[in-house]
Scaffold this active site. Sequence first.
Site, short mmCIF file in Angstrom:
data_model
loop_
_atom_site.label_atom_id
_atom_site.label_comp_id
_atom_site.label_asym_id
_atom_site.label_seq_id
_atom_site.Cartn_x
_atom_site.Cartn_y
_atom_site.Cartn_z
N HIS A 37 132.76 9.08 65.91
CA HIS A 37 133.36 10.39 65.59
C HIS A 37 132.44 11.33 64.81
O HIS A 37 132.80 12.48 64.57
CB HIS A 37 134.65 10.21 64.79
CG HIS A 37 134.41 9.88 63.35
ND1 HIS A 37 134.16 8.61 62.92
CD2 HIS A 37 134.38 10.65 62.24
CE1 HIS A 37 133.99 8.62 61.61
NE2 HIS A 37 134.10 9.85 61.16
C1 UD1 Z 1 136.57 14.24 59.27
C2 UD1 Z 1 135.57 14.26 58.10
C3 UD1 Z 1 134.70 13.01 58.18
C4 UD1 Z 1 135.53 11.74 58.25
C5 UD1 Z 1 136.55 11.86 59.38
C6 UD1 Z 1 137.48 10.68 59.36
C7 UD1 Z 1 134.78 16.46 57.34
C8 UD1 Z 1 133.66 17.43 57.40
N1 UD1 Z 1 134.67 15.40 58.20
O1 UD1 Z 1 135.82 14.30 60.47
O2 UD1 Z 1 133.91 12.94 57.01
O3 UD1 Z 1 134.68 10.67 58.52
O4 UD1 Z 1 137.33 13.06 59.20
O5 UD1 Z 1 138.10 10.48 60.59
O6 UD1 Z 1 135.71 16.63 56.61
N2 UD1 Z 1 141.26 16.63 65.85
C9 UD1 Z 1 142.42 16.49 66.55
N3 UD1 Z 1 143.50 15.97 65.91
C10 UD1 Z 1 143.48 15.60 64.60
C11 UD1 Z 1 142.28 15.76 63.89
C12 UD1 Z 1 141.19 16.28 64.53
O7 UD1 Z 1 142.50 16.81 67.74
O8 UD1 Z 1 144.51 15.12 64.08
C13 UD1 Z 1 140.06 17.16 66.56
C14 UD1 Z 1 139.92 18.66 66.52
O9 UD1 Z 1 139.37 19.07 67.73
C15 UD1 Z 1 138.91 18.87 65.42
C16 UD1 Z 1 138.03 17.66 65.54
O10 UD1 Z 1 138.90 16.60 65.95
O11 UD1 Z 1 138.20 20.08 65.54
C17 UD1 Z 1 137.30 17.27 64.26
O12 UD1 Z 1 138.24 17.10 63.20
P1 UD1 Z 1 137.78 17.32 61.68
O13 UD1 Z 1 138.87 16.94 60.78
O14 UD1 Z 1 137.18 18.68 61.53
O15 UD1 Z 1 136.58 16.34 61.53
P2 UD1 Z 1 136.50 14.77 61.80
O16 UD1 Z 1 135.52 14.52 62.86
O17 UD1 Z 1 137.86 14.21 61.97
N1 UDP Z 2 140.88 3.34 61.72
C1 UDP Z 2 142.20 3.19 62.16
N2 UDP Z 2 142.45 3.38 63.48
C2 UDP Z 2 141.51 3.73 64.39
C3 UDP Z 2 140.17 3.90 63.92
C4 UDP Z 2 139.89 3.70 62.58
O1 UDP Z 2 143.08 2.85 61.37
O2 UDP Z 2 141.82 3.90 65.57
C5 UDP Z 2 140.59 3.13 60.30
C6 UDP Z 2 139.45 2.17 60.02
O3 UDP Z 2 139.92 0.84 60.02
C7 UDP Z 2 138.98 2.63 58.65
C8 UDP Z 2 139.19 4.11 58.71
O4 UDP Z 2 140.12 4.36 59.76
O5 UDP Z 2 139.80 2.11 57.62
C9 UDP Z 2 137.88 4.77 58.99
O6 UDP Z 2 138.09 6.10 59.29
P1 UDP Z 2 137.06 6.98 60.09
O7 UDP Z 2 136.14 6.13 60.86
O8 UDP Z 2 137.86 7.97 60.83
O9 UDP Z 2 136.29 7.75 58.93
P2 UDP Z 2 135.09 7.38 57.95
O10 UDP Z 2 135.39 6.08 57.30
O11 UDP Z 2 133.85 7.36 58.78
O12 UDP Z 2 135.08 8.52 57.01
#
Ligand code: UD1
Ligand code: UDP
Length: 360
Positions: free
Chosen positions: A206
């Site tokens: 992601h």
């Molecule tokens: C965010 C955090 C990242 C973290 C991750 C955990 C920032 C800059 N990034 O990244 O540090 O590791 O969360 O998962 O804060 N979207 C959906 N549905 C949702 C959420 C997101 O469709 O419920 C899609 C949207 O297109 C959105 C994209 O995912 O633009 C990215 O979501 P965003 O929350 O901006 O960043 P993450 O990649 O989730």
């Molecule tokens: N996770 C989850 N379901 C999923 C993928 C990840 O519950 O389908 C959990 C995972 O076990 C971990 C956390 O989400 O506890 C990690 O989140 P993510 O990878 O989105 O973000 P990051 O840790 O890189 O910020």
Amino acid sequence: MKIVTIVGARPQFIKASVVSAALAPACDEILVHTGQHYDRNMSDVFFEELSIPRPKYHLGVGSGTHGKQTGEMLMRIEEVLLAEHPDILLVYGDTNSTLAGALAASKLHIPVAHVEAGLRSYNRRMPEEQNRVLTDHISTWLFCPTQTAEDNLKKEGIEAGVSITGDVMLDSVLHFLKLAKANPEKTAIYEQLGIAPKGYRLATLHRAETTDGGLPAVVRIFRAFERLPEPVVLPIHPRTRPLAEEAVSKEGFRNIRLIDPVGYLEMLLLTSGAKQVLTDSGGLQKEAWFMEVPCVTLRQETEWVETLVGNWNILSKLETEDILDKALHTIPDPAARGLMPFGDGAASRKIAAALLSQNN
Ligand code: UD1
Ligand code: UDP
């Protein structure tokens, strides 16, 4: 004592679940959900499964560019803080929700507590690195998961308010893995997916660094997954979903099982049962390490350097051959697991005790 806690993204719900439980008996904690993650399987499922208190405020910010998303959060969190007058503002990790919360509070002279302080990738292009550096520099209490994190802060001249508590994600794994293993509705995941423990690999993707490479980057990664001897289960983050689906529709990729994101209990079961994890996630790298599952991290650097000792985790370029080489030929060393750099599973209790002992 009144604490306002800001959460917004999946890993923050998981971290808050254990800290909120530790704070609950002795404090008025008000949970604020920024709405950064909003799909049911990215948000509600965690509140339900992990018994996290219902947020008093849901700010509904949603997705957007960094400036727009962080700016909207900043404005809406400020309104909450002006209405609630908390003694402390609590934030987790390094997302845009973290920075917005810390900044809103700092401007109002509300002291900030940062859980997971001191993490560094030393890659300033990463949005998370920007968020964590800025948050650390305006925090009053900095709760470090590891010695490395404390050392990183020291290098930046931050010593006041710093303590090493251990990692709250270890607390959550210890607590919830037991519950997951005892719940037949959750353990059914193996049968539902037609996989047997240690007969599959688990992947997640992601990071912006991964998806910024567009379809070619995802295809290069998937070509490696395709050539692995076991099926690769890939719960797909919504950020990566469109590229992943396009890659599969163009090239077939029969060895990759794209599934919707799963709840935390199922994710713990998928991780503990995997032969290997391949990921760009910060949290999942550590969970693999906690559960003694070898990990290939699909990134140029990691904040969690402790996991690299003895090859339990290894970095890989986002190139087909490098991923395959690392996935197939890395042998973890059991002798390297002597130390427990992430604490003793009591980080959330230590954090709660430190906050509750403040005389605000
Ligand atoms: C965010 C955090 C990242 C973290 C991750 C955990 C920032 C800059 N990034 O990244 O540090 O590791 O969360 O998962 O804060 N979207 C959906 N549905 C949702 C959420 C997101 O469709 O419920 C899609 C949207 O297109 C959105 C994209 O995912 O633009 C990215 O979501 P965003 O929350 O901006 O960043 P993450 O990649 O989730
Ligand atoms: N996770 C989850 N379901 C999923 C993928 C990840 O519950 O389908 C959990 C995972 O076990 C971990 C956390 O989400 O506890 C990690 O989140 P993510 O990878 O989105 O973000 P990051 O840790 O890189 O910020």
